[in-house]
Design an enzyme around this catalytic site. Sequence first.
Site, short mmCIF file in Angstrom:
data_model
loop_
_atom_site.label_atom_id
_atom_site.label_comp_id
_atom_site.label_asym_id
_atom_site.label_seq_id
_atom_site.Cartn_x
_atom_site.Cartn_y
_atom_site.Cartn_z
N ASP A 140 -54.71 -12.12 -2.78
CA ASP A 140 -53.41 -11.46 -2.58
C ASP A 140 -52.74 -11.87 -1.26
O ASP A 140 -53.41 -12.21 -0.28
CB ASP A 140 -53.59 -9.94 -2.56
CG ASP A 140 -53.82 -9.35 -3.94
OD1 ASP A 140 -54.04 -10.13 -4.90
OD2 ASP A 140 -53.81 -8.11 -4.05
N HIS A 159 -58.20 -11.61 -0.16
CA HIS A 159 -56.88 -11.82 0.43
C HIS A 159 -56.89 -13.16 1.16
O HIS A 159 -57.86 -13.49 1.84
CB HIS A 159 -56.52 -10.70 1.41
CG HIS A 159 -56.36 -9.36 0.77
ND1 HIS A 159 -57.45 -8.58 0.40
CD2 HIS A 159 -55.25 -8.67 0.42
CE1 HIS A 159 -57.01 -7.45 -0.15
NE2 HIS A 159 -55.69 -7.48 -0.15
#
Length: 253
Positions: free
Chosen positions: A59, A206
């Site tokens: 992400d 992430h």
Amino acid sequence: MSRRSVGIVLLISCCLIALLISDRNSALAQKRGRFYYERRGEVVWEVPTEQKVIALTFDDGPDPRYTPQILEILKKYHAKATFFVVGSRVEKFPEIAKREVKEGHELANHTYGHPTMTKISAESLREEIDKAEAVVTTVTGTKPSTFRPPGGVYNDTVVNTAKTAGYLVVMWSWNQDTRDWSNPGVDKIVDRVLSNVHNGGIVLFHDMGGDRSQTVSALEKIMPELVKKGYRFLTVSELLQIKHGSPLKITSR
């Protein structure tokens, strides 16, 4: 009792009933969790399957420092992943987004500016989704099909807005949230993934949002272990093909 009095009583009664119904519906809405949306097929957390496949997701990128490092690790193990990209960052680093697509990875929608989701209106969210879609499509020539809300916030507003925009909301397996954004330590990230890996799971990492060196180091340890365990790495869309019972068409490795 006069007709006027009766009318007033009836009006008050109707208002009270309406308030009770409204409160009940509001309470029901607040209680809607994973299984409500999962049963309706509106949000996906993982895909039950007997196949040894998982989806790695990243992400908030792209990031000029960490995303290329992650791409090199994925390439080493012939693994495909899904990047839930922020439109403004694709705009800023278009060459990285192009590289992700060129190397067979999937780009998914993570809004344009990564807003705080707890109080966002449906109109503002739709603007965020549409703007991110336009940027990704223009830069890479591919249109995203799945959406992940920032912060993992899901409710009727998020789900319905994504649906009307043509997206399926995709979250992650509850026991596969690495929490790498908090820099918990490389070993904790590695243990989180390897201890909980399962068929059809969706793993959350992430590639942006601060120092992601722990994510990179953890991935270097995680990938060879998952390969030893016999797992294949699919994009989210490939995993969804299994969910919908469609023939699995995996891009060439």
